[in-house]
Design a protein around this motif. Sequence first.
Motif, PDB file in Angstrom:
ATOM      1  N   ALA A 174       0.819  -1.209   0.000  1.00 12.91           N
ATOM      2  CA  ALA A 174       0.000   0.000   0.000  1.00 12.91           C
ATOM      3  C   ALA A 174       0.855   1.262   0.000  1.00 12.91           C
ATOM      4  O   ALA A 174       0.316   2.376   0.067  1.00 12.91           O
ATOM      5  CB  ALA A 174      -0.923   0.004   1.215  1.00 12.91           C
ATOM      6  N   GLY A 175       2.176   1.094  -0.039  1.00 14.29           N
ATOM      7  CA  GLY A 175       3.056   2.246  -0.075  1.00 14.29           C
ATOM      8  C   GLY A 175       3.263   2.920   1.265  1.00 14.29           C
ATOM      9  O   GLY A 175       3.801   4.033   1.326  1.00 14.29           O
ATOM     10  N   ARG A 176       2.858   2.247   2.337  1.00 15.38           N
ATOM     11  CA  ARG A 176       2.970   2.829   3.676  1.00 15.38           C
ATOM     12  C   ARG A 176       4.106   2.156   4.444  1.00 15.38           C
ATOM     13  O   ARG A 176       4.268   0.938   4.381  1.00 15.38           O
ATOM     14  CB  ARG A 176       1.666   2.663   4.450  1.00 15.38           C
ATOM     15  N   GLY A 212      -9.876 -10.140  -0.795  1.00 11.71           N
ATOM     16  CA  GLY A 212      -9.194  -9.584   0.365  1.00 11.71           C
ATOM     17  C   GLY A 212      -8.011  -8.723  -0.039  1.00 11.71           C
ATOM     18  O   GLY A 212      -7.768  -7.649   0.540  1.00 11.71           O
ATOM     19  N   PHE A 213      -7.280  -9.169  -1.061  1.00  9.46           N
ATOM     20  CA  PHE A 213      -6.174  -8.367  -1.569  1.00  9.46           C
ATOM     21  C   PHE A 213      -6.680  -7.094  -2.235  1.00  9.46           C
ATOM     22  O   PHE A 213      -6.083  -6.018  -2.106  1.00  9.46           O
ATOM     23  CB  PHE A 213      -5.334  -9.190  -2.548  1.00  9.46           C
ATOM     24  N   ASP A 218      -7.452  -1.156  -1.994  1.00  9.79           N
ATOM     25  CA  ASP A 218      -8.379  -0.028  -2.047  1.00  9.79           C
ATOM     26  C   ASP A 218      -8.404   0.749  -0.734  1.00  9.79           C
ATOM     27  O   ASP A 218      -8.610   1.968  -0.734  1.00  9.79           O
ATOM     28  CB  ASP A 218      -9.783  -0.518  -2.382  1.00  9.79           C
ATOM     29  N   TRP A 219      -8.212   0.044   0.393  1.00 11.35           N
ATOM     30  CA  TRP A 219      -8.267   0.693   1.709  1.00 11.35           C
ATOM     31  C   TRP A 219      -6.907   1.222   2.154  1.00 11.35           C
ATOM     32  O   TRP A 219      -6.801   1.875   3.188  1.00 11.35           O
ATOM     33  CB  TRP A 219      -8.809  -0.274   2.752  1.00 11.35           C
TER      34      TRP A 219
END
Length: 265
Positions: A174-176, A212-213, A218-219
């Motif tokens: 997610a890039g976090r 789930g992925f 998206d979240w």
Amino acid sequence: MTTVNDIFVYLDEQAPFSLQMSFDNAGFLVGHRNAPVKKVLISLDITEEVAREAVETGAELIVSHHPVIFHPARSVTDADPVGRTLLTLAEGHVAAICAHTNLDAVAGGVNDALARQLGLVKIEQLHPDGVDASGRPYGIGRVGLTEGVPLYAPAFAAKVKELLGANGVRYVDAGRPVRRVAVGGGACADMLTDALKLGCDTFVTSDVKYNGFLDARDWGINLIDAGHYPTENVVCPVLEKWLRAGFPGVEIVHTAKHSEVFQYL
């Protein structure tokens, strides 16, 4: 003389079987309650190979995480793997105690072991379910913090693979940066929203379905599927430690026959 029942009562104190989820079948599942025990075999699962290993090595009891009888048995014959496993246990006079979702939920069980294995600190519950008869909190999943310079998902996923001895992992980046991590040993992908509510940037679990992925992407949460066996086998050393402390006169050994069932290319 230590009996099967002595060990069952002891495990019930550590991880009360009354805490198991409604669908589960944890408990004393095979054998004679008052049979003497000099040797215990620990395994995540009780397969045909593990049952034969117990007989061949002289273990009178197997303590496992996954129940050897999960769905109602309509027959016990040599025509299917479950029947052959149960016949091997019964004919070899080997008892079976299986601590499943109760061991997932209790303090010090599967999820605490997973969080510690991943090096998390300041561990708390992901989904509190209540307190047991002794007032101890229980619930599935844990949340903890990483230490040191935060990694990003690709590097953290590689670290998870190494620390759990997994054959491979699947992940969404997610890039976090990875700082606050939720863990759910086994199939806990449905707890992704719990992780989000607690401000987690990363969730480590297993058996994640395609949607789930997609949800994780998206979240905006890193999601790592490290496999069912690797995320739960971390509890076997815990069981060994508990049993050695409770029964110093009994030989406690870990299976040499059971390991991850599949490989990655």
